[in-house]
Design an enzyme around this catalytic site. Structure first.
Site, mmCIF file in Angstrom:
data_model
loop_
_atom_site.group_PDB
_atom_site.id
_atom_site.type_symbol
_atom_site.label_atom_id
_atom_site.label_comp_id
_atom_site.label_asym_id
_atom_site.label_seq_id
_atom_site.Cartn_x
_atom_site.Cartn_y
_atom_site.Cartn_z
ATOM 1 N N ASP A 118 -20.023 14.595 -17.209
ATOM 2 C CA ASP A 118 -19.548 14.491 -18.589
ATOM 3 C C ASP A 118 -18.953 15.336 -19.620
ATOM 4 O OD1 ASP A 118 -19.399 11.273 -18.798
ATOM 5 O OD2 ASP A 118 -21.079 11.060 -19.586
ATOM 6 N N ASP B 80 0.449 -0.945 0.190
ATOM 7 C CA ASP B 80 0.135 0.055 0.067
ATOM 8 C C ASP B 80 1.126 1.719 -0.626
ATOM 9 O OD1 ASP B 80 -2.242 0.684 2.163
ATOM 10 O OD2 ASP B 80 -1.549 2.259 1.012
ATOM 11 N N LYS C 286 -5.169 14.645 -9.977
ATOM 12 C CA LYS C 286 -4.176 14.636 -11.142
ATOM 13 C C LYS C 286 -3.869 15.826 -11.378
ATOM 14 C CE LYS C 286 -5.189 10.622 -12.809
ATOM 15 N NZ LYS C 286 -3.490 9.506 -11.898
ATOM 16 N N TYR D 84 -11.587 12.828 -8.452
ATOM 17 C CA TYR D 84 -10.438 12.316 -8.829
ATOM 18 C C TYR D 84 -9.920 13.125 -10.046
ATOM 19 C CZ TYR D 84 -8.559 9.675 -13.011
ATOM 20 O OH TYR D 84 -7.644 9.625 -14.499
ATOM 21 N N ASN E 26 -17.905 1.126 -15.636
ATOM 22 C CA ASN E 26 -18.397 2.752 -15.647
ATOM 23 C C ASN E 26 -17.243 2.362 -17.541
ATOM 24 O OD1 ASN E 26 -18.979 3.219 -13.101
ATOM 25 N ND2 ASN E 26 -16.567 2.693 -12.679
ATOM 26 N N SER F 46 -3.832 12.835 -16.835
ATOM 27 C CA SER F 46 -5.260 13.041 -17.423
ATOM 28 C C SER F 46 -5.351 13.737 -18.432
ATOM 29 C CB SER F 46 -6.509 12.588 -16.152
ATOM 30 O OG SER F 46 -7.686 11.804 -17.697
HETATM 31 C C1 WQD Z 1 -16.872 7.743 -22.255
HETATM 32 C C2 WQD Z 1 -18.050 7.891 -23.075
HETATM 33 C C3 WQD Z 1 -20.158 8.639 -21.963
HETATM 34 C C4 WQD Z 1 -20.413 4.848 -20.678
HETATM 35 C C5 WQD Z 1 -13.027 8.449 -18.227
HETATM 36 C C6 WQD Z 1 -12.269 9.529 -17.072
HETATM 37 C C7 WQD Z 1 -10.945 9.780 -17.698
HETATM 38 C C8 WQD Z 1 -10.632 8.234 -18.006
HETATM 39 C C9 WQD Z 1 -11.142 7.533 -18.788
HETATM 40 C C10 WQD Z 1 -9.137 7.193 -15.937
HETATM 41 C C11 WQD Z 1 -18.508 9.512 -22.770
HETATM 42 C C12 WQD Z 1 -20.177 7.491 -22.354
HETATM 43 C C13 WQD Z 1 -19.521 5.358 -21.638
HETATM 44 C C14 WQD Z 1 -21.974 4.090 -20.829
HETATM 45 C C15 WQD Z 1 -21.748 5.598 -22.358
HETATM 46 N N1 WQD Z 1 -10.273 7.746 -16.543
HETATM 47 N N2 WQD Z 1 -20.748 6.112 -22.074
HETATM 48 N N3 WQD Z 1 -22.230 4.719 -21.637
HETATM 49 O O1 WQD Z 1 -15.523 9.566 -19.373
HETATM 50 O O2 WQD Z 1 -14.297 10.398 -20.934
HETATM 51 O O3 WQD Z 1 -13.209 9.314 -19.029
HETATM 52 O O4 WQD Z 1 -12.272 7.545 -18.317
HETATM 53 O O5 WQD Z 1 -8.226 7.639 -16.227
HETATM 54 O O6 WQD Z 1 -10.160 10.587 -16.825
HETATM 55 O O7 WQD Z 1 -12.698 11.034 -17.076
HETATM 56 O O8 WQD Z 1 -14.464 7.759 -20.357
HETATM 57 O O9 WQD Z 1 -15.455 5.657 -21.561
HETATM 58 O O10 WQD Z 1 -15.883 6.344 -19.181
HETATM 59 O O11 WQD Z 1 -16.802 7.423 -21.338
HETATM 60 O O12 WQD Z 1 -22.610 6.391 -23.259
HETATM 61 O O13 WQD Z 1 -22.180 2.970 -20.243
HETATM 62 O O14 WQD Z 1 -18.695 7.258 -23.428
HETATM 63 O O15 WQD Z 1 -20.574 9.553 -21.916
HETATM 64 O O16 WQD Z 1 -19.496 9.944 -23.481
HETATM 65 P P1 WQD Z 1 -14.388 8.961 -20.033
HETATM 66 P P2 WQD Z 1 -16.306 6.641 -19.873
#
Ligand code: WQD
Length: 340
Positions: free
Chosen positions: A298, A58, A154, A150, A198, A125
């Site tokens: 978003d 950790d 960064k 988050y 996610n 990021s």
């Molecule tokens: C991408 C697009 C969603 C899921 C995040 C963090 C970034 C990095 C990558 C860590 C968006 C859409 C998503 C779903 C959808 N993480 N979407 N349905 O939010 O751009 O970036 O993850 O380093 O720092 O902010 O990535 O893949 O979650 O979303 O429509 O079930 O897909 O709304 O437009 P994001 P994501």
């Protein structure tokens, strides 16, 4: 050349360990396995034929980190991935994120300072930009107020590194990732979301394989060509290679400042619908999706200006969106039934 990779059993970390070993580096991984599996070390060895060192630590515990550096005095450089990264969870549990992400970095930097280790590549990021006013976004674009704890960790981490580098022997390259997706061609390592994903691409592949009922497209009323949000998706192997280029640059003292910053993206923006269409093209199957309300937090659209990474760092992406989606789908099919 022995490199410490923190978070090295994670998604981007494991792909970077493979590229480091194939580039001739010796690697030791520190990971707390809070968001990954020890079996990833076995699969890295299957790919490269070389087993990286691994210690479950950790990093937020200063005593354990100092002990590691005392026992491992041959470290030439560090690539620091270890951090919690779920945007939504960070909103619900900010202290968990500030404590882990910032203390882990501070302890690694203290160990480096004490042992005269100079190079550190930091996993940053594009989230530090928020919703840029101008696109494509450059490294000089203003950083906006982070949309999540988050993203804030960064931003603060970048400042901690810059302020520490200015008064120590530490030199750093900050890599601001856009959206990493896809998996290694071997399908032995890839993205392993724990629970409901996610991120978009694992949700697409889990829906296609039948683990999820239907993909919700979060918003189709954005000011974009097809109304869905736009991101700069980058193949995780291309991203991993950028880390090898960056740590090599620092170890050869080719960096022009104590801290250099690079956007690591493709320079192309794709909408959610375009990603879905790419998946349907490479898989030959229709995806079950529906439009849903926008997801809080978003941004509408972002893609990178990659001129600095291309011309100064000397790195550029090789894979296109179909390559990325094909590798993600191959990976999903390979882990079917495992990691439940
Ligand atoms: C991408 C697009 C969603 C899921 C995040 C963090 C970034 C990095 C990558 C860590 C968006 C859409 C998503 C779903 C959808 N993480 N979407 N349905 O939010 O751009 O970036 O993850 O380093 O720092 O902010 O990535 O893949 O979650 O979303 O429509 O079930 O897909 O709304 O437009 P994001 P994501």
């Amino acid at each position: 050349m022995r490199i410490l990779v923190t978070g090295g059993t994670g998604y981007i970390g494991s792909h970077t360990v493979v590229e480091l070993q194939q580039g001739g580096f010796e690697v030791v991984i520190i990971d707390d396995l809070s968001n990954s599996y020890a079996g990833v070390v076995d699969n890295i060895e299957k790919i490269t034929g070389v087993r990286p060192g691994f210690e479950r630590i950790d990093l937020s515990c200063e005593e354990k980190v100092m002990d590691f550096f005392l026992r491992n005095n041959g470290i030439s450089g560090v690539i620091h991935f270890a951090a919690f990264k779920a945007v939504g969870e960070s909103v619900e549990q900010p202290l968990k994120y500030y404590r882990n992400n910032l203390l882990s970095l501070i302890n690694v930097l203290k160990g480096m300072e004490m042992h005269g280790i100079s190079p550190i590549v930091f996993s940053s990021s594009c989230t530090v930009y928020g919703q840029p006013d101008m696109l494509p976004v450059t490294e000089n674009s203003p950083l906006k107020k982070a949309w999540s704890p988050y993203g804030h960790t960064k931003q603060v981490s970048e400042e901690i590194i810059a302020n520490t580098a200015s008064v120590t022997q530490i030199n750093s390259i900050l890599l601001r990732y856009f959206n990493p997706i896809g998996a290694h061609d071997s399908a032995l390592i890839g993205e392993l979301p724990i629970g409901i994903p996610n991120n978009l691409v694992p949700f697409i592949t889990q829906t296609a394989i039948g683990k999820r009922e239907c993909l919700s497209v979060f918003g189709n009323d954005y000011n974009t060509p097809d109304g869905t949000a736009v991101r700069d998706y980058i193949h995780v192997v291309d991203l991993a290679k950028a880390h090898v280029t960056a740590i090599s640059r620092l170890m050869k003292s080719e960096n022009r400042q104590k801290v250099e910053i690079f956007n690591i993206g493709t320079g192309n923006g794709f909408s959610v619908l375009e990603v879905i269409q790419s998946f349907e093209r490479i898989s030959g199957q229709k995806l079950n999706y529906r439009f849903a309300p926008r997801r809080p937090g978003d941004i509408e659209k972002v893609w990178a200006d990659t001129a600095l990474a291309n011309h100064v760092l000397g790195w550029k992406t090789e894979k296109n969106l179909d390559d990325m989606m094909a590798s993600a789908w191959k990976w999903e099919k390979s882990i079917r039934g495992k990691y439940e």
